[in-house]
Write a protein that holds these residues in place. Structure first.
Motif, short mmCIF file in Angstrom:
data_model
loop_
_atom_site.label_atom_id
_atom_site.label_comp_id
_atom_site.label_asym_id
_atom_site.label_seq_id
_atom_site.Cartn_x
_atom_site.Cartn_y
_atom_site.Cartn_z
N HIS A 85 0.84 -1.20 0.00
CA HIS A 85 0.00 0.00 0.00
C HIS A 85 0.87 1.25 0.00
O HIS A 85 0.61 2.21 -0.75
N ALA A 86 1.91 1.27 0.84
CA ALA A 86 2.80 2.43 0.91
C ALA A 86 3.48 2.68 -0.43
O ALA A 86 3.58 3.82 -0.90
N PHE A 87 3.93 1.61 -1.08
CA PHE A 87 4.60 1.75 -2.37
C PHE A 87 3.63 2.26 -3.44
O PHE A 87 3.98 3.14 -4.24
N CYS A 88 2.42 1.71 -3.46
CA CYS A 88 1.42 2.15 -4.45
C CYS A 88 1.04 3.61 -4.24
O CYS A 88 0.82 4.36 -5.20
N ASN A 89 0.94 4.04 -2.98
CA ASN A 89 0.66 5.45 -2.70
C ASN A 89 1.80 6.32 -3.20
O ASN A 89 1.58 7.44 -3.68
N HIS A 90 3.02 5.82 -3.07
CA HIS A 90 4.18 6.57 -3.56
C HIS A 90 4.14 6.71 -5.08
O HIS A 90 4.39 7.79 -5.63
N MET A 91 3.81 5.63 -5.76
CA MET A 91 3.83 5.65 -7.23
C MET A 91 2.63 6.39 -7.80
O MET A 91 2.73 7.07 -8.82
N GLY A 92 1.47 6.26 -7.14
CA GLY A 92 0.26 6.89 -7.65
C GLY A 92 -0.25 6.20 -8.90
O GLY A 92 0.25 5.14 -9.31
N VAL A 93 -1.23 6.81 -9.54
CA VAL A 93 -1.78 6.27 -10.79
C VAL A 93 -0.76 6.50 -11.91
O VAL A 93 -0.21 7.60 -12.03
N PRO A 94 -0.45 5.48 -12.71
CA PRO A 94 0.50 5.66 -13.82
C PRO A 94 0.16 6.87 -14.68
O PRO A 94 -1.00 7.06 -15.06
N ASP A 95 1.16 7.70 -14.96
CA ASP A 95 0.96 8.94 -15.70
C ASP A 95 1.02 8.65 -17.20
O ASP A 95 2.08 8.70 -17.82
N ILE A 96 -0.15 8.36 -17.76
CA ILE A 96 -0.20 8.08 -19.20
C ILE A 96 0.09 9.34 -20.01
O ILE A 96 0.64 9.28 -21.11
N GLY A 97 -0.25 10.52 -19.43
CA GLY A 97 0.02 11.78 -20.12
C GLY A 97 1.50 11.97 -20.38
O GLY A 97 1.89 12.43 -21.46
N GLU A 98 2.32 11.61 -19.40
CA GLU A 98 3.78 11.71 -19.58
C GLU A 98 4.25 10.76 -20.67
O GLU A 98 5.13 11.09 -21.47
N LEU A 99 3.66 9.56 -20.67
CA LEU A 99 4.03 8.57 -21.69
C LEU A 99 3.77 9.10 -23.09
O LEU A 99 4.59 8.92 -24.00
N MET A 100 2.65 9.81 -23.28
CA MET A 100 2.29 10.31 -24.60
C MET A 100 3.20 11.43 -25.08
O MET A 100 3.22 11.76 -26.27
N GLN A 101 3.97 12.03 -24.18
CA GLN A 101 4.85 13.13 -24.54
C GLN A 101 6.20 12.66 -25.09
O GLN A 101 6.96 13.45 -25.64
N TYR A 102 6.50 11.37 -24.93
CA TYR A 102 7.77 10.85 -25.45
C TYR A 102 7.76 10.78 -26.97
O TYR A 102 6.70 10.73 -27.61
N GLN A 103 8.96 10.79 -27.55
CA GLN A 103 9.10 10.60 -28.98
C GLN A 103 8.68 9.17 -29.34
O GLN A 103 8.64 8.28 -28.49
N SER A 104 8.41 8.95 -30.61
CA SER A 104 7.82 7.68 -31.06
C SER A 104 8.62 6.46 -30.60
O SER A 104 8.05 5.52 -30.03
N LYS A 105 9.94 6.45 -30.84
CA LYS A 105 10.75 5.29 -30.48
C LYS A 105 10.78 5.09 -28.98
O LYS A 105 10.66 3.96 -28.49
#
Length: 296
Positions: free
Chosen positions: A240-260
């Motif tokens: 639980h402590a680790f999941c609270n630290h990580m939070g919900v995966p940030d898909i928005g950040e993922l979409m900002q990466y270059q294609s490769k």
């Protein structure tokens, strides 16, 4: 390994009518959930939930609940079970397998979050973890303490240690694991009132709370499964402590990466999830944790 009938189920068959057991167990869990949430609102809050005074008052509430929660379990638990196991063992408070309970579920959960962890490595956040001042400052931050220590401990103790044994009295293990987090997820819906109080439009507040309830319910099922398989509060607390630290995966950040790079990170996400599915049962094998509470 074939799972033996649980001690709770055996006690039910020889001691109490199945319907009565279910009514008593579910009623106790429901009343327990209401009491837990109500304990957070016994104070007169002039500030929002993140104000230091509000956080401290809620710390007091959940500390008191650490003593109240076991009462619900003890009252509704078939006493025949206590002839086989101690009350502390049923709560998941035992020394046998403790080291494994702290390390193996954490490792398993890190595999699940392999994608987000990889993104943290890419954005440089990993370097922050190596700085002592980062941890020293966190230990001075009440919101960090709440998210990583107080909330995981109080919630796992109340919603797993003190509820799952009751549900295992009247449900099969898989059903109990599914039912248990419903109380946990519903207990988070009260945040809608706090968001509205802070000026968030009620529609958005409801949507946010619905998402939070859904996410916490999914996590609650995973946590309940860990508690059932390991028989340890430590396993659910650290996860639980680790999941609270990580939070919900940030898909928005993922979409900002270059294609490769985006493709590479996506592959890591998939590898993490597939590996977690494959390792879920092997890394929670009850024998590792000397769990003779639900397995013989």
């Amino acid at each position: 390994m074939e799972e033996e009938p649980q001690p709770q189920q055996q006690a039910v068959l020889t001691g109490m009518n199945a319907i009565s057991v279910c009514v008593i167990s579910i009623s106790a869990c429901l009343l327990h959930s209401i009491t837990y949430v109500a304990s957070l609102y016994i104070w007169n809050y002039p500030h929002d939930r993140n104000h230091p005074n509000s956080i401290i008052k809620r710390f007091i509430s959940v500390f008191i609940m650490l003593f109240i929660s076991p009462v619900f379990l003890y009252v509704a638990l078939d006493k025949a079970i206590l002839k086989e196991k101690t009350f502390l063992e049923i709560l998941g408070l035992r020394l046998d397998g403790l080291l494994q309970a702290f390390t193996m579920p954490l490792f398993l959960t890190m595999i699940l979050f392999l994608g987000p962890l990889y993104m943290q490595m890419l954005n440089g956040l990993f370097k922050v973890y190596t700085e002592p001042m980062h941890w020293i400052n966190n230990l001075k931050d009440l919101t960090w303490i709440r998210a990583h220590i107080v909330a995981p401990l109080s919630e796992e103790f109340s919603f797993r240690s003190c509820m799952l044994p009751l549900l295992l009295q009247c449900f099969r293990p898989l059903a109990a694991v599914i039912v248990c987090p419903i109380f946990f997820g519903a207990a988070h819906f009260h945040h809608v009132l706090e968001n509205i109080k802070m000026g968030v439009p009620w529609k958005r507040a409801v949507l946010v709370s619905l998402f939070q309830c859904s996410y916490t319910t999914l996590f609650g099922a995973y946590s309940a499964y860990l508690f059932y398989r390991t028989g340890h509060l430590a396993a659910t607390f650290i996860t639980h402590a680790f999941c609270n630290h990580m939070g919900v995966p940030d898909i928005g950040e993922l979409m900002q990466y270059q294609s490769k790079q985006k493709a590479c990170v996506t592959i890591v996400f998939i590898i993490g999830f597939v590996s977690w599915c494959y390792l879920l049962n092997p890394l929670t094998e009850p024998k590792w944790y000397k769990n003779e509470i639900y397995f013989k």
